[in-house]
Design a protein around this motif. Structure first.
Motif, mmCIF file in Angstrom:
data_model
loop_
_atom_site.group_PDB
_atom_site.id
_atom_site.type_symbol
_atom_site.label_atom_id
_atom_site.label_comp_id
_atom_site.label_asym_id
_atom_site.label_seq_id
_atom_site.Cartn_x
_atom_site.Cartn_y
_atom_site.Cartn_z
ATOM 1 N N ILE A 15 0.843 -1.207 0.000
ATOM 2 C CA ILE A 15 0.000 0.000 0.000
ATOM 3 C C ILE A 15 0.877 1.255 0.000
ATOM 4 N N CYS A 16 1.972 1.206 0.765
ATOM 5 C CA CYS A 16 2.870 2.373 0.836
ATOM 6 C C CYS A 16 3.651 2.571 -0.461
ATOM 7 N N LEU A 17 3.934 1.484 -1.190
ATOM 8 C CA LEU A 17 4.591 1.621 -2.495
ATOM 9 C C LEU A 17 3.609 2.176 -3.520
ATOM 10 N N THR A 18 2.343 1.724 -3.440
ATOM 11 C CA THR A 18 1.315 2.189 -4.368
ATOM 12 C C THR A 18 0.949 3.643 -4.090
ATOM 13 N N HIS A 19 0.938 4.023 -2.812
ATOM 14 C CA HIS A 19 0.585 5.396 -2.407
ATOM 15 C C HIS A 19 1.753 6.009 -1.637
ATOM 16 N N PRO A 20 2.727 6.609 -2.341
ATOM 17 C CA PRO A 20 3.942 7.120 -1.677
ATOM 18 C C PRO A 20 3.667 8.148 -0.588
ATOM 19 N N GLU A 21 2.490 8.800 -0.637
ATOM 20 C CA GLU A 21 2.174 9.805 0.391
ATOM 21 C C GLU A 21 2.036 9.173 1.780
ATOM 22 N N LEU A 22 1.929 7.836 1.838
ATOM 23 C CA LEU A 22 1.819 7.147 3.135
ATOM 24 C C LEU A 22 3.174 6.749 3.705
ATOM 25 N N GLN A 23 4.253 6.983 2.973
ATOM 26 C CA GLN A 23 5.568 6.496 3.421
ATOM 27 C C GLN A 23 6.072 7.240 4.661
ATOM 28 N N ASN A 24 5.855 8.563 4.715
ATOM 29 C CA ASN A 24 6.214 9.294 5.938
ATOM 30 C C ASN A 24 5.386 8.792 7.113
ATOM 31 N N GLU A 25 4.106 8.537 6.843
ATOM 32 C CA GLU A 25 3.164 8.147 7.892
ATOM 33 C C GLU A 25 3.548 6.815 8.547
ATOM 34 N N ILE A 26 3.849 5.804 7.709
ATOM 35 C CA ILE A 26 4.147 4.493 8.303
ATOM 36 C C ILE A 26 5.443 4.543 9.111
ATOM 37 N N CYS A 27 6.411 5.337 8.647
ATOM 38 C CA CYS A 27 7.666 5.461 9.412
ATOM 39 C C CYS A 27 7.404 6.117 10.759
ATOM 40 N N CYS A 28 6.568 7.159 10.767
ATOM 41 C CA CYS A 28 6.242 7.834 12.032
ATOM 42 C C CYS A 28 5.489 6.897 12.976
ATOM 43 N N GLN A 29 4.552 6.118 12.421
ATOM 44 C CA GLN A 29 3.803 5.166 13.248
ATOM 45 C C GLN A 29 4.739 4.138 13.883
ATOM 46 N N LEU A 30 5.699 3.644 13.085
ATOM 47 C CA LEU A 30 6.600 2.612 13.602
ATOM 48 C C LEU A 30 7.614 3.185 14.592
ATOM 49 N N ILE A 31 8.009 4.437 14.397
ATOM 50 C CA ILE A 31 8.867 5.100 15.403
ATOM 51 C C ILE A 31 8.112 5.191 16.721
ATOM 52 N N LYS A 32 6.829 5.587 16.628
ATOM 53 C CA LYS A 32 5.996 5.720 17.827
ATOM 54 C C LYS A 32 5.817 4.379 18.536
ATOM 55 N N GLN A 33 5.596 3.316 17.745
ATOM 56 C CA GLN A 33 5.359 1.991 18.325
ATOM 57 C C GLN A 33 6.615 1.403 18.969
ATOM 58 N N THR A 34 7.786 1.884 18.586
ATOM 59 C CA THR A 34 9.034 1.299 19.117
ATOM 60 C C THR A 34 9.774 2.273 20.039
ATOM 61 N N ARG A 35 9.086 3.327 20.478
ATOM 62 C CA ARG A 35 9.761 4.317 21.333
ATOM 63 C C ARG A 35 9.956 3.814 22.749
ATOM 64 N N ARG A 36 8.937 3.186 23.288
ATOM 65 C CA ARG A 36 9.028 2.753 24.680
ATOM 66 C C ARG A 36 9.038 1.239 24.747
ATOM 67 N N ARG A 37 9.941 0.734 25.535
ATOM 68 C CA ARG A 37 10.044 -0.717 25.678
ATOM 69 C C ARG A 37 9.540 -1.121 27.057
ATOM 70 N N HIS A 38 8.550 -1.964 27.077
ATOM 71 C CA HIS A 38 8.013 -2.452 28.357
ATOM 72 C C HIS A 38 8.615 -3.815 28.657
ATOM 73 N N PRO A 39 9.252 -3.970 29.817
ATOM 74 C CA PRO A 39 9.922 -5.240 30.137
ATOM 75 C C PRO A 39 9.007 -6.444 30.009
ATOM 76 N N GLN A 40 7.691 -6.261 30.331
ATOM 77 C CA GLN A 40 6.797 -7.410 30.272
ATOM 78 C C GLN A 40 6.440 -7.810 28.851
ATOM 79 N N ASN A 41 6.699 -6.948 27.870
ATOM 80 C CA ASN A 41 6.335 -7.286 26.480
ATOM 81 C C ASN A 41 7.442 -6.835 25.521
ATOM 82 N N GLN A 42 8.550 -7.573 25.555
ATOM 83 C CA GLN A 42 9.679 -7.243 24.677
ATOM 84 C C GLN A 42 9.378 -7.577 23.215
#
Length: 511
Positions: free
Chosen positions: A28-55
């Motif tokens: 989807i991100c290759l088909t719609h390049p306007e989403l490429q910034n978005e998915i990177c930001c989402q994944l940065i957000k999802q990997t910012r905090r590490r919880h010991p109980q859910n590595q």
């Protein structure tokens, strides 16, 4: 889709669930390049905090981010944010930190070689999920097959081009660069048909694997899901007599096997005697000295049977099919006897000696190194034969008699006005300097579409090389080879426009 990929635990037996999720989101991100910034930001957000109980969750987030930045990078300032995030989390002591370091490498390589064209293949996703790619400078690998039946496993990363891939392969196997050796990398066809595709140097290996995989799924829905993969072969494509003196031992050996493949399939003229001599030489190269059966009564029968089996296998591999077909048991026994006599005469000869002798003999044919194509001249052609051979070589295109393989006519590349696919046929328009009334001649030949494309690209490569050499001879910069257009569908192959000889030729991509 990202949430499902990150939060569902990776289960090896059901790994294709995560493969499907990753491919879906990134396509989807290759088909719609306007989403490429978005998915990177989402994944940065999802990997910012590490919880010991859910590595597992954050690690899977980084795995998806690694696949993502192997394809494309976000624009500034998001790229700056991504680099900062990875730098902050890079740590060679933890699993999470190792994935962050791997992501850093992917970012550097994508900046260096540019974006990809296709979503990650199943192989690429499995390699990223099932083992930490931090531990491997080249996290992926694939076998490359040679004409002598062996293969070499070559490593690569998400951004490796065919040119970089071949540099690694040449270093590992002791071969020169393709520009000198004339060797090229080929892929098989996902349809399963006996068609090969020459791979351009600027295409990325991961894109080739992915596009092949997608085409295979479309052509074989539900069949052997996920198990079929591309087969890569490295063999000679362009042959230049001026480069012979620099041939390495590996190149000579592979040329022998490629020539033998032509001989076996009737693409190289040899009589029965010469064919047997060459078969014996290859047997000595491959197996070494021929062992006579033991003379002891107890072991003689077994040993004799083993020797006969070896001789039959050698004939099957190296002796022309047309001379073997229809042979009776007695005739086959006589062939084995003749082979054993000639093979035993080579006792003590090294493989290098036999390769040298083989090439010396084979090069006596003036079209050694040429690539042959069967074609049927059409009514408009001046050549009145049912079938002919095209021999494409460094000096031009020669037409050979189909049965005897004797030369009929040669058209130098200078004399070619136009060539390529014309409707469903192959067309040559040549400049005829001999006749005053007609300055050009048009020849049409019936060929299959894949062969039309193959011969057209081969002629184009020789012409581009001719232009480069001509430019170098006049101390001028060689004309730039035009870069291939990317993303052409496999099913469109063969329906190419005519190529003209008044400038360096533009070659369509194959995958």
């Amino acid at each position: 889709t990202c949430q499902l990929f990150i939060n569902a635990a990776v289960d090896s037996p059901a790994i294709d669930y995560h493969v499907s999720l990753a491919q879906s989101a990134l396509q989807i991100c290759l088909t719609h390049p306007e989403l490429q910034n978005e998915i990177c930001c989402q994944l940065i957000k999802q990997t910012r905090r590490r919880h010991p109980q859910n590595q597992a969750g954050p690690i899977q987030g980084l795995q998806l981010l690694a696949l993502c930045v192997g394809l494309f990078l976000p624009q500034h300032p998001f790229l700056w944010l991504l680099k900062l995030h990875l730098k902050k989390n890079a740590d060679s002591r933890t699993e999470f930190g190792k994935y962050a370091i791997y992501c850093q490498r992917c970012v550097e390589r994508t900046q260096q070689n540019g974006d990809r064209e296709a979503r990650p293949s199943r192989m690429e996703i499995l390699s990223t999920l099932l083992r930490n790619p931090y531990h491997h400078s080249l996290p992926f690998s694939i076998p490359v097959h040679f004409m002598n039946g062996i293969y070499q496993v070559v490593g690569f990363d998400a951004s490796t081009t065919v040119e970089e891939f071949l540099n690694t392969l040449n270093q590992d196997t002791g071969m020169r660069k393709p520009a000198q050796s004339g060797f090229a990398l080929f892929s098989d066809d996902p349809s399963g048909k006996d068609i090969e595709h020459c791979l351009q140097g600027n295409i990325k290996i991961c894109d080739i694997i992915s596009k092949w995989e997608q085409a295979s799924k479309e052509q074989h829905p539900g069949k052997c899901e996920g198990t079929r993969t591309v087969r890569l072969t490295y063999k000679n494509r362009l042959y230049f007599s001026i480069q012979v003196h620099g041939e390495t031992d590996r190149e000579k050996l592979l040329l022998v096997y490629q020539t033998n493949d032509q001989i076996v399939n009737g693409l190289f003229p040899v009589n029965k005697e010469l064919a047997m001599e060459l078969t014996a030489l290859l047997a000595q190269v491959e197996i070494g000295d021929f062992e006579r059966p033991f003379s002891t009564p107890a072991g003689q029968v077994t040993s004799q049977s083993k020797s006969n089996q070896t001789l039959k296998q050698v004939l099957e591999r190296f002796y022309p099919k047309r001379y073997r077909q229809g042979c009776s048991e007695e005739q086959l026994r006589q062939l084995c006897q003749r082979l054993s006599t000639r093979w035993m005469a080579l006792r003590g000869h090294s493989a290098a000696d036999c390769v040298r002798i083989y090439l010396t003999v084979a090069r006596k044919w003036s079209f050694f190194g040429a690539k042959l194509f069967a074609a049927k001249p059409l009514a408009t052609s001046s050549v009145e034969k049912s079938f002919i051979w095209f021999a494409v070589h460094e000096d031009g295109i020669s037409i050979l008699d189909y049965s005897s393989m004797r030369l009929t006519v040669t058209y130098t590349y200078k004399s070619l006005m136009t060539f390529g696919g014309y409707q469903d046929d192959f067309m040559l328009v040549v400049n005829n300097a001999q006749t005053k009334d007609k300055s050009t001649e048009k020849h049409l030949f019936a060929m299959t579409k894949p062969k039309i494309l193959e011969i057209t690209l081969l002629i184009a490569s020789y012409i581009n090389n001719f232009h480069q050499l001509k430019g170098a001879a006049h101390h001028l910069s060689a004309p730039a080879l035009l870069t291939p257009q990317s993303g052409q569908k496999l099913k469109e192959m063969g329906s190419q426009p005519l190529l003209s000889n008044n400038r360096p030729t533009k070659c369509p991509t194959l995958l």
